[in-house]
Design a protein around this motif. Structure first.
Motif, PDB file in Angstrom:
ATOM      1  N   ILE A 161       0.836  -1.201   0.000  1.00 46.48           N
ATOM      2  CA  ILE A 161       0.000   0.000   0.000  1.00 46.48           C
ATOM      3  C   ILE A 161       0.874   1.256   0.000  1.00 46.48           C
ATOM      4  N   LEU A 162       1.904   1.242   0.848  1.00 49.44           N
ATOM      5  CA  LEU A 162       2.785   2.399   0.978  1.00 49.44           C
ATOM      6  C   LEU A 162       3.560   2.651  -0.319  1.00 49.44           C
ATOM      7  N   LYS A 163       3.976   1.578  -0.969  1.00 49.96           N
ATOM      8  CA  LYS A 163       4.703   1.695  -2.227  1.00 49.96           C
ATOM      9  C   LYS A 163       3.843   2.365  -3.294  1.00 49.96           C
ATOM     10  N   LYS A 164       2.599   1.935  -3.377  1.00 47.46           N
ATOM     11  CA  LYS A 164       1.678   2.527  -4.360  1.00 47.46           C
ATOM     12  C   LYS A 164       1.361   3.977  -4.000  1.00 47.46           C
ATOM     13  N   PHE A 165       1.231   4.241  -2.697  1.00 43.21           N
ATOM     14  CA  PHE A 165       0.971   5.611  -2.231  1.00 43.21           C
ATOM     15  C   PHE A 165       2.103   6.534  -2.664  1.00 43.21           C
ATOM     16  N   LEU A 166       3.334   6.105  -2.441  1.00 36.33           N
ATOM     17  CA  LEU A 166       4.494   6.925  -2.805  1.00 36.33           C
ATOM     18  C   LEU A 166       4.547   7.174  -4.309  1.00 36.33           C
ATOM     19  N   LYS A 167       4.167   6.182  -5.071  1.00 39.25           N
ATOM     20  CA  LYS A 167       4.159   6.334  -6.527  1.00 39.25           C
ATOM     21  C   LYS A 167       3.087   7.334  -6.959  1.00 39.25           C
ATOM     22  N   ASP A 168       1.894   7.235  -6.352  1.00 38.41           N
ATOM     23  CA  ASP A 168       0.776   8.106  -6.731  1.00 38.41           C
ATOM     24  C   ASP A 168       1.024   9.562  -6.349  1.00 38.41           C
ATOM     25  N   TYR A 169       1.784   9.788  -5.251  1.00 41.45           N
ATOM     26  CA  TYR A 169       1.982  11.162  -4.770  1.00 41.45           C
ATOM     27  C   TYR A 169       3.413  11.659  -4.993  1.00 41.45           C
ATOM     28  N   GLU A 170       4.117  11.005  -5.886  1.00 44.45           N
ATOM     29  CA  GLU A 170       5.470  11.431  -6.225  1.00 44.45           C
ATOM     30  C   GLU A 170       5.443  12.836  -6.835  1.00 44.45           C
ATOM     31  N   GLY A 171       6.337  13.692  -6.352  1.00 46.17           N
ATOM     32  CA  GLY A 171       6.427  15.043  -6.887  1.00 46.17           C
ATOM     33  C   GLY A 171       5.449  16.038  -6.281  1.00 46.17           C
ATOM     34  N   THR A 172       4.631  15.612  -5.305  1.00 41.01           N
ATOM     35  CA  THR A 172       3.683  16.521  -4.643  1.00 41.01           C
ATOM     36  C   THR A 172       4.258  16.933  -3.293  1.00 41.01           C
ATOM     37  N   PRO A 173       3.728  18.007  -2.676  1.00 44.34           N
ATOM     38  CA  PRO A 173       4.274  18.466  -1.394  1.00 44.34           C
ATOM     39  C   PRO A 173       4.339  17.390  -0.310  1.00 44.34           C
ATOM     40  N   VAL A 174       3.373  16.477  -0.287  1.00 49.35           N
ATOM     41  CA  VAL A 174       3.326  15.488   0.788  1.00 49.35           C
ATOM     42  C   VAL A 174       4.418  14.430   0.655  1.00 49.35           C
ATOM     43  N   GLU A 175       5.050  14.334  -0.506  1.00 50.01           N
ATOM     44  CA  GLU A 175       6.069  13.301  -0.726  1.00 50.01           C
ATOM     45  C   GLU A 175       7.160  13.371   0.339  1.00 50.01           C
ATOM     46  N   GLU A 176       7.523  14.578   0.750  1.00 44.04           N
ATOM     47  CA  GLU A 176       8.597  14.746   1.723  1.00 44.04           C
ATOM     48  C   GLU A 176       8.131  14.529   3.159  1.00 44.04           C
ATOM     49  N   GLN A 177       6.837  14.355   3.350  1.00 43.12           N
ATOM     50  CA  GLN A 177       6.303  14.268   4.713  1.00 43.12           C
ATOM     51  C   GLN A 177       5.556  12.965   4.979  1.00 43.12           C
ATOM     52  N   VAL A 178       5.872  11.940   4.190  1.00 38.16           N
ATOM     53  CA  VAL A 178       5.152  10.666   4.324  1.00 38.16           C
ATOM     54  C   VAL A 178       5.348  10.056   5.705  1.00 38.16           C
ATOM     55  N   GLU A 179       6.567  10.111   6.216  1.00 39.39           N
ATOM     56  CA  GLU A 179       6.840   9.542   7.542  1.00 39.39           C
ATOM     57  C   GLU A 179       6.032  10.257   8.618  1.00 39.39           C
ATOM     58  N   TYR A 180       5.981  11.580   8.517  1.00 43.79           N
ATOM     59  CA  TYR A 180       5.203  12.383   9.468  1.00 43.79           C
ATOM     60  C   TYR A 180       3.724  12.041   9.340  1.00 43.79           C
ATOM     61  N   LEU A 181       3.238  11.918   8.106  1.00 44.00           N
ATOM     62  CA  LEU A 181       1.830  11.626   7.870  1.00 44.00           C
ATOM     63  C   LEU A 181       1.448  10.263   8.444  1.00 44.00           C
ATOM     64  N   GLN A 182       2.356   9.311   8.365  1.00 40.58           N
ATOM     65  CA  GLN A 182       2.073   7.986   8.916  1.00 40.58           C
ATOM     66  C   GLN A 182       1.886   8.031  10.430  1.00 40.58           C
ATOM     67  N   LYS A 183       2.555   8.965  11.090  1.00 37.71           N
ATOM     68  CA  LYS A 183       2.388   9.106  12.539  1.00 37.71           C
ATOM     69  C   LYS A 183       0.986   9.603  12.879  1.00 37.71           C
ATOM     70  N   ILE A 184       0.439  10.409  11.980  1.00 34.42           N
ATOM     71  CA  ILE A 184      -0.915  10.931  12.198  1.00 34.42           C
ATOM     72  C   ILE A 184      -1.951   9.876  11.843  1.00 34.42           C
ATOM     73  N   ALA A 185      -1.784   9.286  10.661  1.00 34.72           N
ATOM     74  CA  ALA A 185      -2.713   8.223  10.230  1.00 34.72           C
ATOM     75  C   ALA A 185      -2.213   6.902  10.799  1.00 34.72           C
ATOM     76  N   LYS A 186      -2.290   6.772  12.098  1.00 37.66           N
ATOM     77  CA  LYS A 186      -1.726   5.612  12.791  1.00 37.66           C
ATOM     78  C   LYS A 186      -2.402   4.319  12.354  1.00 37.66           C
ATOM     79  N   ASP A 187      -1.580   3.281  12.259  1.00 40.83           N
ATOM     80  CA  ASP A 187      -2.082   1.954  11.902  1.00 40.83           C
ATOM     81  C   ASP A 187      -2.135   1.102  13.162  1.00 40.83           C
ATOM     82  N   SER A 188      -3.291   0.559  13.478  1.00 42.31           N
ATOM     83  CA  SER A 188      -3.439  -0.345  14.616  1.00 42.31           C
ATOM     84  C   SER A 188      -3.859  -1.723  14.132  1.00 42.31           C
ATOM     85  N   GLU A 189      -3.583  -2.727  14.945  1.00 39.89           N
ATOM     86  CA  GLU A 189      -3.875  -4.104  14.546  1.00 39.89           C
ATOM     87  C   GLU A 189      -5.360  -4.317  14.275  1.00 39.89           C
TER      88      GLU A 189
END
Length: 434
Positions: free
Chosen positions: A122-150
């Motif tokens: 999922i993350l690989k496809k996400f990075l491909k879809d948002y390549e070159g956009t402002p959020v590309e540099e903040q994916v790690e930060y965004l993952q902290k907000i959109a937390k994944d739980s079991e």
């Protein structure tokens, strides 16, 4: 019939047998959960509140009397042995669990590994879809907000990641514009209320905005004086105006300097015409600072007093502002711009508990020189009404700690009645200077 066909028939008959009584779903569900934990067929399943026909079914399969028991415990070993002693001896418990529920058996470690693999896809496809956009540099930060739980479905996590990316990439300030929250919400989700305060979406939006401010190294200070200010100002810095505070303020004879250093021509025109102007928040956010003649402005709480002062000002040529009761974001932003240009403030409000509290809050908030104007004991004596202040309202006076206001607080407590600005308009009281 070949041995393979006979084996298939036994397996089919076995599944039919275990589907015929609901008690087996309870038993097998319990063993499936145990398998998920242990990674093997093991453990015990405890059955409670069984019906008589369910007890009969268990007794027939296990060959044991369970009547009179409040609960029945079935161990994995006992179940496996009973299955081997039946006509279904060639059917393993593992085969039964998989085919009864139509799902493969997976232990917790396997589940975690499989989930992590899907997550990386999922993350690989996400990075491909948002390549070159402002959020590309903040994916790690965004993952902290959109937390994944079991307990969360990966599809939901993917949806949150993508929503966060859309929010981040389309914050209105990026296009040098302002947008109402409902409009921004409808644009991104199709629902104007998706980001309302108190909703999960509203909380998520605020987290993304905080992420953006941190990336831009913009610090929005929290305010004990106006608790909602940080949230409101944070949204505004992102170009989003909240409907409940997207208001205006009233000004007279001020110069508004825009971000490019030029003067706002509309404000210049209103000043030349000696006209009051209601300025919406959307316009105020485009200004860099506000300048006033003699670097001072007279701020009043009451609109009628404001109108009266402006109507008599052609010769005096002062600047005025109306807070119109409780300060809202538009008024607070104007105060920030006034402070930035080094203006002094002279503030006049009602001489009652609420009016004094507002005055004190504004004095503490303003980052510049702040004076109270016509809020002395002598003013209270002139504008004191016959309206008694309730005991509940009188308790507000206990929150007034500014030494400059304490003399009038003492008088209000003495008489127990409110003083109103409108009662000071007779004569030329407000034009008597500071």
């Amino acid at each position: 019939m070949s041995s393979q066909q006979e084996c298939e028939k036994i397996r089919k008959d076995c599944l039919v047998y275990f589907h015929q009584n609901p008690v087996w779903k309870k038993v097998l569900k319990g063993f499936r959960e145990k398998y998920s934990s242990y990674g093997r067929f093991g453990g015990k399943v405890v059955l409670q509140n069984l019906k008589s026909q369910e007890i009969d079914e268990l007794e027939g399969f296990f060959g044991k009397n369970f009547h009179g028991q409040k609960s029945v415990t079935v161990s994995a070993d006992r179940f496996r042995q009973a299955l081997e002693d039946s006509r279904y001896k060639d059917v393993t418990p593992e085969y039964l669990l998989e085919n009864f529920f139509g799902e493969p058996l997976i232990g917790k470690q396997e589940q975690k590994a499989l989930r992590e693999q899907k997550k990386q896809e999922i993350l690989k496809k996400f990075l491909k879809d948002y390549e070159g956009t402002p959020v590309e540099e903040q994916v790690e930060y965004l993952q902290k907000i959109a937390k994944d739980s079991e307990n969360q479905e990966l599809a939901q996590w993917n949806q949150m990641l993508r929503l966060g990316a859309e929010i981040y990439n389309h914050l209105p300030y990026r296009q040098n514009r302002n947008m109402y929250l409902a409009v921004f919400s409808a644009m991104l989700t199709g629902n104007p209320h998706a980001f309302d305060q108190g909703t999960t979406g509203g909380t998520f939006l605020y987290q993304v905005i905080q992420m953006d401010l941190e990336v831009r190294e913009i610090m929005v200070e929290s305010s004990d004086i106006f608790p909602a200010y940080k949230r409101q100002k944070s949204y505004l810095m992102a170009g989003i105006m909240l409907d409940d505070i997207s208001n205006y303020t009233m000004l007279y004879r001020v110069q508004a300097v825009k971000r490019d250093g030029s003067l706002h021509k509309g404000m210049e025109g209103f000043a030349e015409e000696h006209h009051i102007v209601q300025v919406p928040l959307a316009v105020i956010t485009e200004w860099e600072e506000i300048r006033c003649p003699q670097k001072e402005i007279y701020v009043v709480e009451n609109p009628s007093i404001f109108a009266m002062l402006c109507g008599k000002d052609e010769e005096i040529k002062k600047s005025y502002m109306c807070m119109n009761g409780q300060p809202r974001l538009a008024g607070l932003v104007v105060l920030d711009l006034l402070a930035k240009a080094g203006n002094r403030i002279y503030y006049a409000g009602d001489l009652d508990p609420e009016g004094l509290l507002i005055a004190q809050k504004l004095s503490r908030y303003y980052k510049g020189e702040f004076h109270y104007w016509h809020m002395e004991v002598s003013d209270y004596e002139k504008c004191r009404s016959g309206e008694e202040i309730s005991s509940k309202r009188m308790k507000i006076l206990e929150r007034i700690s500014d030494e400059r206001l304490k003399p009038v607080v003492k008088e209000i407590k003495k008489y127990g009645t409110a003083g109103y600005q409108e009662m000071l308009v007779d004569g030329e009281i407000y034009f008597g200077g500071e």
